[in-house]
Scaffold this active site. Structure first.
Site, mmCIF file in Angstrom:
data_model
loop_
_atom_site.group_PDB
_atom_site.id
_atom_site.type_symbol
_atom_site.label_atom_id
_atom_site.label_comp_id
_atom_site.label_asym_id
_atom_site.label_seq_id
_atom_site.Cartn_x
_atom_site.Cartn_y
_atom_site.Cartn_z
ATOM 1 N N LYS A 44 94.767 11.218 47.290
ATOM 2 C CA LYS A 44 94.656 11.358 48.741
ATOM 3 C C LYS A 44 93.312 11.923 49.186
ATOM 4 O O LYS A 44 92.964 11.862 50.361
ATOM 5 C CB LYS A 44 95.809 12.224 49.252
ATOM 6 C CG LYS A 44 97.157 11.563 49.087
ATOM 7 C CD LYS A 44 97.295 10.376 50.025
ATOM 8 C CE LYS A 44 98.609 9.709 49.945
ATOM 9 N NZ LYS A 44 98.808 8.688 51.006
HETATM 10 C C1 PLP Z 1 102.447 11.956 45.046
HETATM 11 C C2 PLP Z 1 102.248 10.691 45.786
HETATM 12 N N1 PLP Z 1 102.504 9.537 45.192
HETATM 13 C C3 PLP Z 1 102.342 8.349 45.818
HETATM 14 C C4 PLP Z 1 101.939 8.276 47.114
HETATM 15 C C5 PLP Z 1 101.834 6.926 47.785
HETATM 16 O O1 PLP Z 1 100.544 6.588 48.129
HETATM 17 P P1 PLP Z 1 100.286 5.797 49.490
HETATM 18 O O2 PLP Z 1 100.593 6.719 50.588
HETATM 19 O O3 PLP Z 1 98.849 5.418 49.402
HETATM 20 O O4 PLP Z 1 101.177 4.596 49.490
HETATM 21 C C6 PLP Z 1 101.700 9.467 47.781
HETATM 22 C C7 PLP Z 1 101.366 9.410 49.162
HETATM 23 O O5 PLP Z 1 101.507 10.387 49.855
HETATM 24 C C8 PLP Z 1 101.830 10.700 47.086
HETATM 25 O O6 PLP Z 1 101.594 11.871 47.658
#
Ligand code: PLP
Length: 459
Positions: A44
């Site tokens: 992120k």
């Molecule tokens: C720990 C974790 N895994 C996966 C994701 C998924 O990513 P995206 O939001 O880009 O789909 C997030 C998103 O907040 C996350 O915090």
């Protein structure tokens, strides 16, 4: 000199690492992109920087402003690092299902954190989505990135994650897999990779309790699909604008348990101390790979964050057991121990008025180092073990001519046949060097420390 002016300049360029253990027996080369190498320990960081820089360019964020976001913690961390480097304040709203670690970390990097109820509909004024929106209205000179609908999210992955994977696989990638929450990581990256090679297949990892898979496969936003689940970061009860289903070829759903168990395996077998949804991503991607990958295929699975955010959950045995995610070790019971003696001999006991010297002979002849003591009626009135006998003899050698009753300890405790080895060992430690059990035919058996050792080692 080789240094970065600010920490946020170290965002991106995370490594690809080959899996060597959890993928045993599965064809193809399976690589993982380890995003905890980012300064905020998650993928992120990429979108945080992009969303803030685009907002600055569009004049949506002015010097001294406040960044407000609804986050599962990782975006908050990324935004907090960017805000710290650029002099902005941060206010984050989180759902209370998120780990305490995530909340503490955000506060540690200077953010204000507001915890909201998880199990309320998104439009409910108490939800972490609604509270963030309201704060954005209330706080002057504030910017609400809204990672769910802000297309800078997808753009961040199109401009960084995709190109890095294409470069580091020398264009040999055939499959890309990643968890989907806002959808930015899977859709932005897939868009870039498919532009380089339209045959690249993208596999999105979703959670049970989320709307994505059903919507992708039927076009139906089915409320029935929505129910509370524990995995953090993936799955949703809304359709974020960053989700472009045309960029996704397959969606695999993964349970909370399978994700958690795989996360622990990755840490133990690959040394990758990663987050919960990373376990979900690898479990789902390998399920897909088992059925679809060929020998010369190259799959890249994105691992979003670090294990430290899940110490109180996935990496806590009691928490895992409490949630039925960890088989509590199937310990043998006293009954199993007795039955494993295939028709054990009658229980050896000694009379309380037997001389200590004679008791020593009896114990030696039977190769036993502890024995229940009974009275003439056969009642259990005491116990004797070789340590106690030795100690008594050293204190007073004449004791060998005295009755056992003079040096015996309290009788061994009777316990139930269904007690498991772990319970029996705590009882033995507390009470005496052995325990007694009575079987369904009312026959008494002794369970000793060495029985427990045998049972545990055989387990
Ligand atoms: C720990 C974790 N895994 C996966 C994701 C998924 O990513 P995206 O939001 O880009 O789909 C997030 C998103 O907040 C996350 O915090």
């Amino acid at each position: 000199m080789r240094y970065y002016n600010t920490l946020i300049e170290t965002i991106g360029d995370t490594p690809l690492v080959k899996l060597n253990s959890v993928n045993k027996g599965i064809k193809g080369t399976i690589l993982v992109k380890v995003e905890y190498f980012n300064p905020g320990n998650s993928v992120k960081d990429r979108i945080a920087l992009k969303m803030v820089e685009d907002a600055e360019k569009e004049g949506l964020l002015k010097p001294g402003g406040t960044i407000i976001e609804g986050t599962s913690g990782n975006t908050g961390m990324g935004l907090a690092l960017v805000a710290q480097a650029k002099g902005y304040k941060c206010v984050f709203t989180l759902a209370d299902k998120q780990s305490q670690e995530k909340i503490d970390i955000l506060r540690a990097v200077g953010a204000e954190v507001i915890v909201c109820p998880t199990n309320v509909p998104p439009e409910d004024p108490r939800s972490y989505y609604s509270v963030a929106k309201q704060l954005n209205k209330d706080i002057p000179n504030s910017f609400y990135p809204n990672q769910y609908d802000n297309t800078s999210n997808t753009a961040a992955h199109y401009e960084s994650t995709g190109p890095e994977i294409w470069r580091d696989t020398a264009g040999k990638i055939t499959h890309y897999a990643a968890g989907m929450g806002t959808g930015g990581t899977i859709c932005g990256t897939s868009k870039y990779l498919k532009e380089q090679n339209s045959k690249v297949e993208s596999v999105a990892i979703d959670s049970y309790g989320s709307v994505f898979k059903k919507y992708k496969e039927t076009g139906v936003f089915d409320e029935q699909e929505i129910y509370p689940y524990l995995t953090e970061g993936i799955g949703e009860d809304i359709l974020p604008k960053n989700v472009n289903f045309d960029m996704i070829d397959h969606i695999v759903k993964v349970t909370d348990k399978d994700g958690a168990v795989m996360a622990r395996r990755l840490s133990r077998e690959e040394g990758l101390f990663i987050g919960w949804s990373c376990g979900s991503a690898v479990h789902g991607a390998l399920e897909f790979a088992k059925e679809n990958l060929k020998e010369d295929d190259v799959m890249v699975i994105l691992l979003p964050d670090h294990g430290t955010r899940y110490l109180g959950k996935v990496y806590n045995d009691n928490w895992m057991k409490d949630h039925g995610f960890l088989e509590s070790r199937k310990f043998a019971t006293a009954k199993d121990i007795i039955e494993s003696r295939n028709g054990s001999a009658e229980l050896k006991t000694i009379q309380q008025d037997l001389k200590v010297g004679e008791a020593i002979v009896t114990m030696n002849q039977n190769g036993i180092d502890q024995v229940p003591v009974v009275n003439a009626k056969g009642e259990f009135v005491g116990s004797l073990n070789d340590t106690k006998v030795l100690k008594s003899l050293l204190e007073n050698p004449e004791i060998k001519n005295s009755p056992v009753s003079e040096i015996m300890d309290a009788p061994f405790q009777f316990v139930g046949m269904d007690n498991t080895v772990d319970v029996l060992s705590s009882l033995i430690r507390k009470h005496a060097s052995a325990l007694l059990v009575r079987d369904e035919n009312n026959q008494v058996h002794i369970v000793t420390q060495s029985d427990l050792l045998m049972a545990i080692s055989a387990n």
